[in-house]
Design an enzyme around this catalytic site. Sequence first.
Site, PDB file in Angstrom:
ATOM      1  N   HIS A 156       6.601 -13.525   1.823  1.00 40.26           N
ATOM      2  CA  HIS A 156       5.368 -13.315   2.173  1.00 40.26           C
ATOM      3  C   HIS A 156       4.897 -11.703   2.149  1.00 40.26           C
ATOM      4  O   HIS A 156       4.142 -11.520   3.199  1.00 40.26           O
ATOM      5  CB  HIS A 156       5.235 -13.954   3.461  1.00 40.26           C
ATOM      6  CG  HIS A 156       5.772 -15.301   3.616  1.00 40.26           C
ATOM      7  ND1 HIS A 156       5.159 -16.672   3.204  1.00 40.26           N
ATOM      8  CD2 HIS A 156       6.871 -15.641   4.073  1.00 40.26           C
ATOM      9  CE1 HIS A 156       5.991 -17.698   3.493  1.00 40.26           C
ATOM     10  NE2 HIS A 156       7.048 -17.175   3.689  1.00 40.26           N
ATOM     11  N   SER A 277      -8.009  10.696 -10.276  1.00 42.00           N
ATOM     12  CA  SER A 277      -9.429  10.037 -10.430  1.00 42.00           C
ATOM     13  C   SER A 277     -10.421  11.217 -10.557  1.00 42.00           C
ATOM     14  O   SER A 277     -10.111  12.426 -10.161  1.00 42.00           O
ATOM     15  CB  SER A 277      -9.710   9.547  -8.982  1.00 42.00           C
ATOM     16  OG  SER A 277     -10.854   9.813  -8.534  1.00 42.00           O
ATOM     17  N   LYS A 283      -5.691  11.774  -5.555  1.00 43.77           N
ATOM     18  CA  LYS A 283      -5.360  10.558  -5.991  1.00 43.77           C
ATOM     19  C   LYS A 283      -4.196  10.538  -7.261  1.00 43.77           C
ATOM     20  O   LYS A 283      -4.105  11.251  -8.105  1.00 43.77           O
ATOM     21  CB  LYS A 283      -6.397   9.633  -6.755  1.00 43.77           C
ATOM     22  CG  LYS A 283      -7.634   9.139  -5.581  1.00 43.77           C
ATOM     23  CD  LYS A 283      -7.017   7.895  -4.914  1.00 43.77           C
ATOM     24  CE  LYS A 283      -7.337   6.717  -5.789  1.00 43.77           C
ATOM     25  NZ  LYS A 283      -7.192   5.758  -5.002  1.00 43.77           N
ATOM     26  N   GLU A 290      -0.906  -1.170 -13.690  1.00 42.33           N
ATOM     27  CA  GLU A 290      -1.968  -2.217 -13.368  1.00 42.33           C
ATOM     28  C   GLU A 290      -2.549  -2.643 -14.830  1.00 42.33           C
ATOM     29  O   GLU A 290      -2.914  -4.139 -14.782  1.00 42.33           O
ATOM     30  CB  GLU A 290      -3.319  -1.397 -12.752  1.00 42.33           C
ATOM     31  CG  GLU A 290      -2.855  -1.181 -11.369  1.00 42.33           C
ATOM     32  CD  GLU A 290      -3.895  -0.200 -10.649  1.00 42.33           C
ATOM     33  OE1 GLU A 290      -5.474  -0.376 -11.094  1.00 42.33           O
ATOM     34  OE2 GLU A 290      -3.930   0.581 -10.348  1.00 42.33           O
TER      35      GLU A 290
END
Length: 472
Positions: A156, A277, A283, A290
């Site tokens: 979980h 970024s 970043k 992804e």
Amino acid sequence: MQKLWGGRFSASADSFAEEFGASISFDKRLAPFDIQGSVAHATMLGTCGIISAAESQAIVDGLGKVRAKLEKGELEFRLSDEDIHMNIERYLTEEIGSVAGKLHTARSRNDQVATSFHLFVRSSIVDVVEAFQELQSRLVEQAVEHAGVIMPGYTHLQRAQPVLFSHHLLAYAQMLQRDIDRAIDLYDRANVLPLGAGALAGTTFPIDRHLSADLLGFAAVYENSMDAVSDRDFVLEFLSLASIAMMHLSRLCEEIVIWTTGEFGYIELHDSLSTGSSMMPQKKNADFAELVRGKTGRVYGALVSLLTTMKGLPLTYNKDMQEDKEGCFDTVDTLLGSLTVVAAMVRTWKVKESAMRTSAAGGFTNATDAADYLAKRGMPFREAHEVVGRLVKHCIANEKALLDLSLIEFKSFSSLFEEDVFQALALETVVERRTSYGGTGGESVNRQLEVARELLCRTTAWVDAATPIVRR
Ligand code: ARG
């Protein structure tokens, strides 16, 4: 322009219709396989005396010239020739004249396209097996390099029990092994020759399909000509194994995304495999992980698309089936690209061993072992679970870990606790004692590594045997 099937027609095709019906923009990828299939067919026709030896030789030589031009990038395919099969035949005619027209004796585009596509899928299977194996080796390499490193195992996405980082990585190596096994298993079903089925019913010419199969390295021929030109289940199986493999990659990539966050900080990706970024200077994003996760969608799409295309088709060939190729080509590229980029991430990531360990030491990941401790000393496990639950509640209230408690505090929950509880709840002990087969204990992980190495060798042997067949 005169079509290869133009005899029956009086009006020429409307140019919109021509473009709509053409597949050359994508099936040109089958060119080398189409030529390979035609060389075998022409050879077989000559050997069986269906065309003369000289005619057969002229066609084979002509196809050799077409292939040379293809490899040099000199072939320009025409939309008016509709698909790769008719484009190649047109070029063959330009090379050797009207004898080229004998190549299509005892053959239809239906068994021709099925043959080219079998050759393509067969060769792609070997490519993906190699790419699966490459990622698997990188995982095994990391498992060895970071032997003994403890991280939290999750259920979980909540810390559950400590595990070896190697154990976590080898779980993926096992998944990849099943991906490899599925591909190898499909190879045998795809390694069957459709050629010689004709349009659907076979042919009146005395062909030798087994000779064609030998020439192309197929282990068998389709038993039923209608089946041979009708089914695309070999493509569906490929898309299906690719979908499952992308699902595996997507899960690993999801973990990479999580592990690279500031909150987790378990790994850092190499600069070349992450991006910044345009606005936020701090970043460092796991874009490639992804992207692999995102690209999984298009591979599932290809599978569902072709399943849907095929489901209502009466036997045998229907033009709908021309829709079988783009999703398959895209899937091969997506899967190979994803495997390459994930292997590169795994090979170059920096593992932050102490962050993993610190995290594993929190979250009461040794609570199960505290309950096991009591159970091994005679308390029924359900009761032990209850006692340790109260211990954990006590620790949360006092912002402590189990190992921060004194023996007196332990004893106030159960008199069965003794001095050795501290040893029993230490992270190393908790991991090491999981000696059950397949568990996370060091010995079990070493055995898994042995197995993984054997499997890597087995795959290499399979690739070495298949390569000369699919690259002929
Ligand atoms: N381009 C076609 C395809 O990919 C080749 C087979 C055409 N056969 C036919 N009977 N029209 O399906």
